[in-house]
Design an enzyme around this catalytic site. Structure first.
Site, PDB file in Angstrom:
ATOM      1  N   ASP A  56       0.847  -1.194   0.000  1.00 39.74           N
ATOM      2  CA  ASP A  56       0.000   0.000   0.000  1.00 39.74           C
ATOM      3  C   ASP A  56       0.882   1.243   0.000  1.00 39.74           C
ATOM      4  O   ASP A  56       2.067   1.173   0.318  1.00 39.74           O
ATOM      5  CB  ASP A  56      -0.938   0.016   1.219  1.00 39.74           C
ATOM      6  CG  ASP A  56      -0.167   0.088   2.545  1.00 39.74           C
ATOM      7  OD1 ASP A  56       0.807  -0.683   2.695  1.00 39.74           O
ATOM      8  OD2 ASP A  56      -0.526   0.898   3.417  1.00 39.74           O
ATOM      9  N   GLU A  77       0.224  -0.925   5.873  1.00 44.74           N
ATOM     10  CA  GLU A  77       1.327  -0.364   6.677  1.00 44.74           C
ATOM     11  C   GLU A  77       1.188   1.135   6.841  1.00 44.74           C
ATOM     12  O   GLU A  77       1.477   1.701   7.895  1.00 44.74           O
ATOM     13  CB  GLU A  77       2.663  -0.685   6.004  1.00 44.74           C
ATOM     14  CG  GLU A  77       3.880  -0.472   6.876  1.00 44.74           C
ATOM     15  CD  GLU A  77       4.378   0.971   6.854  1.00 44.74           C
ATOM     16  OE1 GLU A  77       3.919   1.760   6.007  1.00 44.74           O
ATOM     17  OE2 GLU A  77       5.207   1.312   7.715  1.00 44.74           O
TER      18      GLU A  77
HETATM   19  C1  LIG Z   1       9.094   4.026   7.317  1.00 49.11           C
HETATM   20  C2  LIG Z   1       7.974   3.491   6.454  1.00 49.11           C
HETATM   21  N1  LIG Z   1       8.357   3.456   5.068  1.00 49.11           N
HETATM   22  C3  LIG Z   1       6.764   4.386   6.634  1.00 49.11           C
HETATM   23  O1  LIG Z   1       6.547   5.318   5.872  1.00 49.11           O
HETATM   24  N2  LIG Z   1       5.994   4.112   7.686  1.00 49.11           N
HETATM   25  C4  LIG Z   1       4.887   4.948   8.051  1.00 49.11           C
HETATM   26  C5  LIG Z   1       4.059   4.120   8.983  1.00 49.11           C
HETATM   27  C6  LIG Z   1       2.758   4.735   9.342  1.00 49.11           C
HETATM   28  C7  LIG Z   1       2.008   4.455  10.419  1.00 49.11           C
HETATM   29  N3  LIG Z   1       0.886   5.177  10.378  1.00 49.11           N
HETATM   30  C8  LIG Z   1       0.955   5.892   9.311  1.00 49.11           C
HETATM   31  N4  LIG Z   1       2.101   5.622   8.658  1.00 49.11           N
HETATM   32  C9  LIG Z   1       5.419   6.194   8.756  1.00 49.11           C
HETATM   33  O2  LIG Z   1       6.456   6.118   9.410  1.00 49.11           O
HETATM   34  O3  LIG Z   1       4.740   7.257   8.645  1.00 49.11           O
HETATM   35 ZN   LIG Z   2       6.967   2.220   3.948  1.00 52.31          ZN
HETATM   36 ZN   LIG Z   3       5.457   5.200   4.128  1.00 51.55          ZN
END
Ligand SMILES: C[C@H](N)C(=O)N[C@@H](Cc1c[nH]cn1)C(=O)O
Ligand SMILES: [Zn+2]
Ligand SMILES: [Zn+2]
Length: 480
Positions: free
Chosen positions: A100, A167
Protein backbone atom coordinates in the site's frame (compact mmCIF):
# COMPACT_ATOMS: atom_id res chain seq x y z
CA UNK A 1 30.59 -14.91 -0.21
CA UNK A 2 29.49 -12.44 -2.85
CA UNK A 3 26.67 -13.38 -5.21
CA UNK A 4 27.73 -15.22 -8.38
CA UNK A 5 28.81 -12.80 -11.13
CA UNK A 6 26.07 -14.09 -13.43
CA UNK A 7 23.50 -12.87 -10.90
CA UNK A 8 24.75 -9.30 -10.96
CA UNK A 9 25.25 -9.48 -14.71
CA UNK A 10 21.62 -10.59 -15.12
CA UNK A 11 20.46 -7.62 -13.03
CA UNK A 12 22.47 -5.20 -15.15
CA UNK A 13 21.08 -6.64 -18.36
CA UNK A 14 17.42 -6.66 -17.36
CA UNK A 15 16.95 -3.14 -16.00
CA UNK A 16 14.34 -2.09 -18.56
CA UNK A 17 12.13 -5.04 -17.66
CA UNK A 18 12.52 -4.31 -13.96
CA UNK A 19 11.54 -0.67 -14.51
CA UNK A 20 8.51 -1.70 -16.56
CA UNK A 21 7.37 -3.98 -13.73
CA UNK A 22 7.80 -1.07 -11.30
CA UNK A 23 5.73 1.12 -13.63
CA UNK A 24 3.00 -1.55 -13.64
CA UNK A 25 3.02 -1.61 -9.82
CA UNK A 26 3.04 2.18 -9.41
CA UNK A 27 0.08 2.41 -11.80
CA UNK A 28 -2.14 0.69 -9.22
CA UNK A 29 -3.12 3.46 -6.74
CA UNK A 30 -3.08 1.19 -3.67
CA UNK A 31 -3.84 3.97 -1.16
CA UNK A 32 -4.83 2.23 2.09
CA UNK A 33 -5.87 5.44 3.88
CA UNK A 34 -8.66 6.29 1.42
CA UNK A 35 -11.79 4.10 1.38
CA UNK A 36 -12.32 4.96 -2.28
CA UNK A 37 -9.08 3.16 -3.17
CA UNK A 38 -9.67 0.03 -1.13
CA UNK A 39 -10.37 -2.05 -4.22
CA UNK A 40 -7.08 -0.81 -5.68
CA UNK A 41 -5.27 -2.12 -2.64
CA UNK A 42 -6.84 -5.52 -3.19
CA UNK A 43 -5.87 -5.29 -6.88
CA UNK A 44 -2.28 -4.54 -5.90
CA UNK A 45 -2.18 -7.51 -3.53
CA UNK A 46 -3.44 -9.85 -6.24
CA UNK A 47 -0.97 -8.40 -8.74
CA UNK A 48 1.90 -9.01 -6.32
CA UNK A 49 0.70 -12.52 -5.56
CA UNK A 50 0.60 -13.27 -9.29
CA UNK A 51 4.16 -12.04 -9.68
CA UNK A 52 5.37 -14.19 -6.79
CA UNK A 53 3.59 -17.26 -8.16
CA UNK A 54 5.16 -16.75 -11.59
CA UNK A 55 8.59 -16.72 -9.93
CA UNK A 56 8.10 -20.03 -8.17
CA UNK A 57 6.91 -18.79 -4.80
CA UNK A 58 4.08 -20.73 -3.16
CA UNK A 59 1.68 -18.08 -1.91
CA UNK A 60 -1.57 -17.58 -0.04
CA UNK A 61 -3.76 -14.62 0.80
CA UNK A 62 -4.76 -14.36 4.46
CA UNK A 63 -7.99 -12.58 5.32
CA UNK A 64 -7.32 -10.10 8.15
CA UNK A 65 -10.99 -9.29 8.78
CA UNK A 66 -12.72 -5.92 8.68
CA UNK A 67 -12.15 -2.52 10.26
CA UNK A 68 -13.89 0.83 10.58
CA UNK A 69 -12.25 3.69 8.72
CA UNK A 70 -13.81 7.16 8.54
CA UNK A 71 -17.11 5.74 9.69
CA UNK A 72 -17.20 2.94 7.10
CA UNK A 73 -16.81 -0.80 7.69
CA UNK A 74 -14.22 -2.02 5.19
CA UNK A 75 -12.57 -5.33 4.44
CA UNK A 76 -8.90 -5.17 5.40
CA UNK A 77 -6.50 -5.91 2.54
CA UNK A 78 -5.11 -9.45 2.85
CA UNK A 79 -1.63 -10.36 3.93
CA UNK A 80 0.22 -12.08 1.10
CA UNK A 81 2.33 -14.92 2.49
CA UNK A 82 4.87 -16.73 0.35
CA UNK A 83 7.48 -19.45 0.69
CA UNK A 84 10.24 -20.80 -1.50
CA UNK A 85 12.78 -23.40 -0.36
CA UNK A 86 12.54 -25.93 2.44
CA UNK A 87 16.12 -27.11 2.71
CA UNK A 88 16.81 -27.86 6.40
CA UNK A 89 20.50 -27.23 5.79
CA UNK A 90 19.79 -23.64 4.79
CA UNK A 91 18.86 -20.63 6.89
CA UNK A 92 15.36 -19.24 6.38
CA UNK A 93 15.05 -15.48 5.76
CA UNK A 94 11.70 -13.73 6.18
CA UNK A 95 11.19 -10.71 3.93
CA UNK A 96 8.53 -8.16 4.85
CA UNK A 97 7.21 -5.26 2.80
CA UNK A 98 4.03 -3.32 2.18
CA UNK A 99 2.12 -2.94 -1.09
CA UNK A 100 0.00 0.00 0.00
CA UNK A 101 1.02 3.62 -0.44
CA UNK A 102 0.31 7.07 0.90
CA UNK A 103 -2.28 9.25 -0.87
CA UNK A 104 -1.19 11.42 -3.80
CA UNK A 105 -2.97 13.91 -6.05
CA UNK A 106 -1.37 15.86 -8.92
CA UNK A 107 -2.90 18.95 -7.29
CA UNK A 108 -0.69 18.37 -4.19
CA UNK A 109 2.15 19.80 -6.28
CA UNK A 110 3.40 16.83 -8.29
CA UNK A 111 5.19 17.68 -11.56
CA UNK A 112 3.84 14.45 -13.10
CA UNK A 113 0.90 12.12 -12.55
CA UNK A 114 1.70 10.38 -9.21
CA UNK A 115 0.51 6.97 -10.35
CA UNK A 116 2.33 6.98 -13.69
CA UNK A 117 6.02 6.16 -13.27
CA UNK A 118 8.22 8.64 -15.09
CA UNK A 119 11.84 7.77 -15.91
CA UNK A 120 13.79 11.01 -15.88
CA UNK A 121 16.80 10.10 -18.03
CA UNK A 122 18.56 13.35 -17.10
CA UNK A 123 18.54 12.71 -13.35
CA UNK A 124 18.15 8.92 -13.42
CA UNK A 125 15.10 9.20 -11.18
CA UNK A 126 12.09 6.87 -11.24
CA UNK A 127 9.29 9.20 -10.18
CA UNK A 128 5.94 7.99 -8.85
CA UNK A 129 4.00 7.29 -5.67
CA UNK A 130 5.34 4.17 -4.02
CA UNK A 131 8.55 4.07 -6.09
CA UNK A 132 10.66 4.12 -2.92
CA UNK A 133 8.00 3.44 -0.29
CA UNK A 134 7.64 0.51 -0.67
CA UNK A 135 7.06 -0.87 -4.17
CA UNK A 136 10.64 -0.37 -5.37
CA UNK A 137 12.14 -2.49 -2.59
CA UNK A 138 9.45 -5.17 -2.87
CA UNK A 139 10.15 -5.39 -6.59
CA UNK A 140 13.85 -5.57 -5.81
CA UNK A 141 13.06 -8.94 -4.20
CA UNK A 142 11.09 -9.96 -7.29
CA UNK A 143 14.12 -9.04 -9.41
CA UNK A 144 16.29 -11.30 -7.24
CA UNK A 145 13.84 -14.17 -7.66
CA UNK A 146 13.59 -13.60 -11.41
CA UNK A 147 17.36 -13.69 -11.84
CA UNK A 148 17.65 -16.96 -9.94
CA UNK A 149 14.79 -18.57 -11.84
CA UNK A 150 16.06 -17.45 -15.26
CA UNK A 151 19.63 -18.54 -14.53
CA UNK A 152 18.64 -21.82 -12.92
CA UNK A 153 20.43 -20.70 -9.78
CA UNK A 154 19.40 -22.21 -6.46
CA UNK A 155 18.64 -19.57 -3.81
CA UNK A 156 21.31 -19.67 -1.09
CA UNK A 157 18.63 -19.58 1.64
CA UNK A 158 15.02 -20.57 2.10
CA UNK A 159 12.77 -17.53 1.86
CA UNK A 160 9.47 -16.59 3.43
CA UNK A 161 7.52 -13.47 2.42
CA UNK A 162 4.99 -11.41 4.33
CA UNK A 163 3.52 -8.47 2.42
CA UNK A 164 0.74 -6.31 3.83
CA UNK A 165 -1.61 -3.68 2.43
CA UNK A 166 -2.12 -1.50 5.53
CA UNK A 167 1.33 -0.36 6.68
CA UNK A 168 0.60 3.27 5.89
CA UNK A 169 -2.59 3.00 7.94
CA UNK A 170 -1.25 1.29 11.06
CA UNK A 171 -0.88 -2.33 9.92
CA UNK A 172 -4.27 -3.29 11.32
CA UNK A 173 -4.77 -7.04 11.60
CA UNK A 174 -1.19 -8.09 10.91
CA UNK A 175 -0.07 -8.38 14.56
CA UNK A 176 -2.87 -10.87 15.21
CA UNK A 177 -1.86 -12.97 12.19
CA UNK A 178 1.78 -13.08 13.28
CA UNK A 179 0.84 -13.99 16.84
CA UNK A 180 -1.61 -16.69 15.75
CA UNK A 181 0.93 -18.23 13.39
CA UNK A 182 3.72 -18.17 15.98
CA UNK A 183 1.37 -19.82 18.48
CA UNK A 184 1.48 -22.86 16.19
CA UNK A 185 5.22 -23.19 16.86
CA UNK A 186 7.21 -25.03 14.21
CA UNK A 187 3.99 -25.78 12.29
CA UNK A 188 3.23 -22.08 11.90
CA UNK A 189 4.07 -20.16 8.73
CA UNK A 190 6.95 -18.38 10.49
CA UNK A 191 8.01 -21.49 12.42
CA UNK A 192 11.36 -21.97 10.66
CA UNK A 193 12.39 -18.33 10.25
CA UNK A 194 15.95 -17.55 11.35
CA UNK A 195 16.02 -13.80 10.65
CA UNK A 196 13.97 -11.01 9.15
CA UNK A 197 14.94 -8.46 6.50
CA UNK A 198 12.82 -5.35 5.90
CA UNK A 199 13.59 -2.92 3.11
CA UNK A 200 11.23 -0.04 3.88
CA UNK A 201 13.36 2.90 4.93
CA UNK A 202 16.04 5.11 3.44
CA UNK A 203 19.64 6.19 3.61
CA UNK A 204 20.28 9.29 5.69
CA UNK A 205 21.72 11.11 2.71
CA UNK A 206 22.20 10.58 -1.04
CA UNK A 207 25.58 8.82 -0.95
CA UNK A 208 26.01 6.51 2.04
CA UNK A 209 24.37 3.10 2.27
CA UNK A 210 23.23 2.23 5.77
CA UNK A 211 21.86 -0.52 7.97
CA UNK A 212 19.09 0.55 10.30
CA UNK A 213 18.73 -0.92 13.78
CA UNK A 214 15.95 1.22 15.23
CA UNK A 215 12.59 2.70 14.43
CA UNK A 216 10.50 5.24 16.23
CA UNK A 217 7.05 4.16 17.25
CA UNK A 218 3.95 6.14 16.47
CA UNK A 219 0.59 7.07 17.92
CA UNK A 220 -1.89 8.90 15.70
CA UNK A 221 -4.69 11.12 17.05
CA UNK A 222 -7.84 12.70 15.68
CA UNK A 223 -9.31 15.61 17.69
CA UNK A 224 -12.82 16.62 16.64
CA UNK A 225 -14.58 19.82 17.71
CA UNK A 226 -18.21 20.11 16.70
CA UNK A 227 -21.18 22.30 17.58
CA UNK A 228 -23.57 23.66 14.91
CA UNK A 229 -25.97 21.22 13.26
CA UNK A 230 -24.68 22.37 9.86
CA UNK A 231 -22.08 24.69 8.32
CA UNK A 232 -22.97 28.31 9.00
CA UNK A 233 -22.77 31.61 7.15
CA UNK A 234 -20.06 33.58 8.96
CA UNK A 235 -21.88 36.82 8.26
CA UNK A 236 -25.08 35.62 9.84
CA UNK A 237 -23.44 33.86 12.80
CA UNK A 238 -19.86 35.15 13.16
CA UNK A 239 -19.30 36.40 16.77
CA UNK A 240 -22.72 35.04 17.68
CA UNK A 241 -21.82 31.40 18.26
CA UNK A 242 -18.80 29.42 19.45
CA UNK A 243 -16.95 28.36 16.30
CA UNK A 244 -15.44 24.81 16.20
CA UNK A 245 -12.50 25.88 14.05
CA UNK A 246 -11.55 28.63 16.51
CA UNK A 247 -11.56 26.10 19.34
CA UNK A 248 -9.65 23.44 17.39
CA UNK A 249 -6.92 25.82 16.25
CA UNK A 250 -6.46 26.95 19.86
CA UNK A 251 -5.97 23.34 20.94
CA UNK A 252 -3.64 22.40 18.08
CA UNK A 253 -1.52 25.49 18.77
CA UNK A 254 -0.77 24.15 22.26
CA UNK A 255 0.63 20.70 21.32
CA UNK A 256 4.13 21.48 20.05
CA UNK A 257 6.48 24.48 20.04
CA UNK A 258 8.28 25.83 16.99
CA UNK A 259 11.55 24.34 18.23
CA UNK A 260 9.96 20.86 18.34
CA UNK A 261 9.44 20.70 22.11
CA UNK A 262 6.32 18.65 22.86
CA UNK A 263 4.07 20.78 25.08
CA UNK A 264 1.99 17.91 26.43
CA UNK A 265 3.24 17.53 30.02
CA UNK A 266 5.18 14.34 30.67
CA UNK A 267 5.78 13.20 27.08
CA UNK A 268 9.29 14.58 26.57
CA UNK A 269 10.14 13.82 30.21
CA UNK A 270 9.71 10.07 29.57
CA UNK A 271 12.93 10.03 27.54
CA UNK A 272 16.42 10.29 29.04
CA UNK A 273 18.81 12.97 27.80
CA UNK A 274 21.63 11.70 25.59
CA UNK A 275 25.01 11.69 27.34
CA UNK A 276 28.33 12.56 25.69
CA UNK A 277 29.01 8.89 24.90
CA UNK A 278 25.74 8.49 23.02
CA UNK A 279 26.14 11.79 21.19
CA UNK A 280 29.35 10.44 19.63
CA UNK A 281 27.22 7.87 17.77
CA UNK A 282 25.56 10.68 15.85
CA UNK A 283 28.67 12.78 15.29
CA UNK A 284 30.33 9.90 13.43
CA UNK A 285 27.51 9.44 10.92
CA UNK A 286 28.14 10.68 7.38
CA UNK A 287 25.55 13.45 7.49
CA UNK A 288 25.48 17.22 7.34
CA UNK A 289 23.05 20.07 7.77
CA UNK A 290 23.36 20.51 4.02
CA UNK A 291 22.02 16.96 3.57
CA UNK A 292 18.80 17.72 5.42
CA UNK A 293 18.43 21.08 3.71
CA UNK A 294 18.80 19.45 0.30
CA UNK A 295 16.38 16.67 1.26
CA UNK A 296 13.68 19.11 2.41
CA UNK A 297 14.47 21.78 -0.15
CA UNK A 298 14.87 24.65 2.32
CA UNK A 299 17.27 25.90 5.06
CA UNK A 300 14.88 25.12 7.91
CA UNK A 301 16.80 22.69 10.11
CA UNK A 302 15.97 23.13 13.80
CA UNK A 303 19.68 23.38 14.63
CA UNK A 304 23.03 23.98 12.94
CA UNK A 305 24.46 21.07 14.94
CA UNK A 306 24.18 17.77 13.01
CA UNK A 307 24.12 15.58 16.14
CA UNK A 308 21.18 17.59 17.48
CA UNK A 309 19.31 17.27 14.19
CA UNK A 310 20.01 13.53 13.97
CA UNK A 311 19.00 12.91 17.60
CA UNK A 312 15.79 14.82 16.93
CA UNK A 313 15.01 12.33 14.15
CA UNK A 314 16.33 9.15 15.72
CA UNK A 315 16.16 9.21 19.52
CA UNK A 316 13.79 12.00 20.52
CA UNK A 317 10.01 11.88 20.34
CA UNK A 318 8.39 14.31 17.93
CA UNK A 319 4.88 15.65 17.45
CA UNK A 320 3.70 16.68 14.00
CA UNK A 321 0.44 18.35 12.99
CA UNK A 322 -0.90 16.82 9.78
CA UNK A 323 -4.16 18.46 8.84
CA UNK A 324 -7.68 19.57 9.59
CA UNK A 325 -10.47 17.45 8.15
CA UNK A 326 -13.72 19.29 7.43
CA UNK A 327 -12.11 22.69 7.10
CA UNK A 328 -12.56 24.64 3.91
CA UNK A 329 -9.67 24.44 1.47
CA UNK A 330 -9.22 24.89 -2.22
CA UNK A 331 -9.80 27.81 -4.58
CA UNK A 332 -12.25 30.61 -3.84
CA UNK A 333 -13.09 32.42 -0.60
CA UNK A 334 -15.83 30.43 1.09
CA UNK A 335 -17.15 32.39 4.12
CA UNK A 336 -18.31 29.34 6.03
CA UNK A 337 -18.14 28.34 9.70
CA UNK A 338 -17.52 24.57 9.51
CA UNK A 339 -19.91 22.68 11.80
CA UNK A 340 -17.33 20.03 12.67
CA UNK A 341 -13.57 19.95 12.19
CA UNK A 342 -11.05 17.25 13.05
CA UNK A 343 -7.40 17.96 13.68
CA UNK A 344 -4.98 15.10 12.97
CA UNK A 345 -1.56 14.82 14.54
CA UNK A 346 0.88 12.09 15.43
CA UNK A 347 3.60 11.55 18.00
CA UNK A 348 6.72 9.58 17.12
CA UNK A 349 7.78 7.48 20.10
CA UNK A 350 11.18 6.33 21.35
CA UNK A 351 11.96 3.82 24.14
CA UNK A 352 10.59 3.56 26.80
CA UNK A 353 7.49 5.27 25.35
CA UNK A 354 4.59 3.19 24.00
CA UNK A 355 1.19 4.19 22.59
CA UNK A 356 -0.43 2.98 25.83
CA UNK A 357 1.75 5.14 28.11
CA UNK A 358 1.50 8.29 25.98
CA UNK A 359 -2.22 8.20 25.16
CA UNK A 360 -3.45 9.09 28.71
CA UNK A 361 -1.15 12.13 28.80
CA UNK A 362 -2.57 13.35 25.50
CA UNK A 363 -6.20 12.88 26.48
CA UNK A 364 -5.74 14.53 29.91
CA UNK A 365 -3.95 17.55 28.49
CA UNK A 366 -6.30 18.20 25.58
CA UNK A 367 -9.38 17.82 27.75
CA UNK A 368 -7.88 20.24 30.27
CA UNK A 369 -6.96 22.83 27.64
CA UNK A 370 -10.38 22.48 25.98
CA UNK A 371 -12.12 23.15 29.34
CA UNK A 372 -10.15 26.37 29.70
CA UNK A 373 -11.73 27.67 26.47
CA UNK A 374 -15.17 27.81 28.12
CA UNK A 375 -16.71 26.92 24.78
CA UNK A 376 -20.13 25.34 24.26
CA UNK A 377 -18.80 23.15 21.44
CA UNK A 378 -18.11 19.46 21.91
CA UNK A 379 -14.73 17.66 21.94
CA UNK A 380 -13.91 14.10 20.85
CA UNK A 381 -10.41 12.60 20.91
CA UNK A 382 -9.57 9.35 19.08
CA UNK A 383 -6.39 7.28 18.97
CA UNK A 384 -6.51 6.02 15.37
CA UNK A 385 -3.56 3.64 15.51
CA UNK A 386 -0.06 3.19 16.81
CA UNK A 387 3.03 1.07 17.07
CA UNK A 388 5.86 0.68 19.55
CA UNK A 389 9.44 1.78 18.94
CA UNK A 390 12.01 -0.90 18.11
CA UNK A 391 15.75 -1.29 18.55
CA UNK A 392 17.76 -4.32 17.39
CA UNK A 393 21.11 -5.92 18.20
CA UNK A 394 23.23 -4.66 15.32
CA UNK A 395 26.09 -6.98 16.29
CA UNK A 396 24.00 -9.98 15.19
CA UNK A 397 25.17 -12.08 12.19
CA UNK A 398 22.17 -10.75 10.25
CA UNK A 399 23.74 -7.28 10.33
CA UNK A 400 27.19 -8.66 9.60
CA UNK A 401 25.78 -10.32 6.46
CA UNK A 402 24.20 -7.02 5.38
CA UNK A 403 27.43 -5.15 6.10
CA UNK A 404 29.45 -7.53 3.94
CA UNK A 405 26.84 -7.37 1.18
CA UNK A 406 26.95 -3.56 1.25
CA UNK A 407 30.75 -3.59 1.04
CA UNK A 408 30.57 -6.06 -1.88
CA UNK A 409 28.02 -4.02 -3.85
CA UNK A 410 28.72 -0.40 -2.81
CA UNK A 411 32.42 -0.85 -1.99
CA UNK A 412 31.99 1.01 1.29
CA UNK A 413 31.07 0.22 4.89
CA UNK A 414 27.46 1.14 5.67
CA UNK A 415 26.51 3.59 8.38
CA UNK A 416 24.45 2.29 11.29
CA UNK A 417 21.34 4.40 11.76
CA UNK A 418 18.07 4.58 13.64
CA UNK A 419 15.09 5.53 11.49
CA UNK A 420 12.75 8.31 12.49
CA UNK A 421 9.84 6.65 10.73
CA UNK A 422 7.78 3.71 11.95
CA UNK A 423 7.01 0.22 10.72
CA UNK A 424 4.46 -0.97 13.25
CA UNK A 425 4.97 -4.70 12.72
CA UNK A 426 8.74 -4.72 13.25
CA UNK A 427 8.68 -5.19 17.01
CA UNK A 428 6.02 -7.88 16.62
CA UNK A 429 8.30 -9.88 14.34
CA UNK A 430 11.21 -9.47 16.76
CA UNK A 431 9.21 -10.40 19.86
CA UNK A 432 6.91 -13.08 18.40
CA UNK A 433 9.49 -14.85 16.26
CA UNK A 434 12.36 -14.27 18.69
CA UNK A 435 14.75 -13.56 15.83
CA UNK A 436 16.86 -10.62 14.70
CA UNK A 437 15.25 -8.02 12.44
CA UNK A 438 17.35 -5.99 10.01
CA UNK A 439 16.32 -2.89 8.08
CA UNK A 440 18.23 -2.85 4.79
CA UNK A 441 17.21 0.27 2.86
CA UNK A 442 17.26 0.61 -0.93
CA UNK A 443 16.44 4.30 -1.39
CA UNK A 444 18.07 7.62 -0.54
CA UNK A 445 17.27 10.23 2.08
CA UNK A 446 16.01 12.66 -0.57
CA UNK A 447 13.53 10.23 -2.19
CA UNK A 448 10.56 12.19 -0.82
CA UNK A 449 8.62 9.25 0.60
CA UNK A 450 5.07 10.45 1.45
CA UNK A 451 5.83 13.70 -0.35
CA UNK A 452 5.27 15.09 -3.84
CA UNK A 453 7.50 13.81 -6.66
CA UNK A 454 8.47 10.72 -4.68
CA UNK A 455 11.32 8.98 -6.48
CA UNK A 456 13.76 6.12 -6.44
CA UNK A 457 17.04 6.60 -8.23
CA UNK A 458 17.55 4.00 -10.97
CA UNK A 459 21.02 3.30 -9.58
CA UNK A 460 19.54 2.58 -6.16
CA UNK A 461 16.92 0.28 -7.70
CA UNK A 462 19.58 -1.64 -9.63
CA UNK A 463 22.38 -1.66 -7.04
CA UNK A 464 19.80 -2.15 -4.29
CA UNK A 465 18.54 -5.27 -6.08
CA UNK A 466 22.10 -6.58 -6.15
CA UNK A 467 22.40 -5.70 -2.45
CA UNK A 468 19.30 -7.69 -1.51
CA UNK A 469 20.50 -10.71 -3.49
CA UNK A 470 24.05 -10.50 -2.18
CA UNK A 471 22.74 -10.23 1.38
CA UNK A 472 21.15 -13.67 0.96
CA UNK A 473 24.51 -15.14 -0.10
CA UNK A 474 26.26 -13.50 2.85
CA UNK A 475 23.66 -14.93 5.25
CA UNK A 476 24.38 -18.37 3.81
CA UNK A 477 28.14 -17.87 4.05
CA UNK A 478 28.18 -16.52 7.59
CA UNK A 479 25.91 -19.21 8.95
CA UNK A 480 27.38 -22.15 7.01
C1 LIG B 1 9.09 4.03 7.32
C2 LIG B 1 7.97 3.49 6.45
N1 LIG B 1 8.36 3.46 5.07
C3 LIG B 1 6.76 4.39 6.63
O1 LIG B 1 6.55 5.32 5.87
N2 LIG B 1 5.99 4.11 7.69
C4 LIG B 1 4.89 4.95 8.05
C5 LIG B 1 4.06 4.12 8.98
C6 LIG B 1 2.76 4.74 9.34
C7 LIG B 1 2.01 4.45 10.42
N3 LIG B 1 0.89 5.18 10.38
C8 LIG B 1 0.95 5.89 9.31
N4 LIG B 1 2.10 5.62 8.66
C9 LIG B 1 5.42 6.19 8.76
O2 LIG B 1 6.46 6.12 9.41
O3 LIG B 1 4.74 7.26 8.64
ZN1 LIG C 1 6.97 2.22 3.95
ZN1 LIG D 1 5.46 5.20 4.13
Amino acid sequence: MPAPPKFTEFIDSHVDGFIQRLADAVAIPSVSGDAQHRQDVFKMGSWLQGQLNSLGVETKQVDLGKHIMDGQELQLPPAILGRIGDDPKKKTVLVYGHYDVQPAEKSDGWDTEPFKLVVDEKTGRLIGRGSTDDKGPILGWLNVLEAHKALGLELPVNMRFCFEGMEESGSEGLDDLIKSETAKGKNGFFGDVDCVCISDNYWLNTRTPCLTYGLRGLVYFKVTVSGPARDLHSGAFGRSVHEPMTDLVQIMSKLVATDGTILIPGVDDMVSTADAEEKKLYVTLDYSIQDIEEAVGAPIALSDDKATVLMGRMREPSLSLHGIEGAFYGPGAKTVIPASVSGKFSIRLVPPQTPDTVEPLVFKYIESEFAKLNTKNKLKIENLHGGKPWIADHKHWNYEAAKRATEAVYKRTPDLTREGGSIPVTLTFAESLGVNVLLLPMGRGDDGAHSTNEKLDKSNFVEGTKLLGTYLYEVAAITA
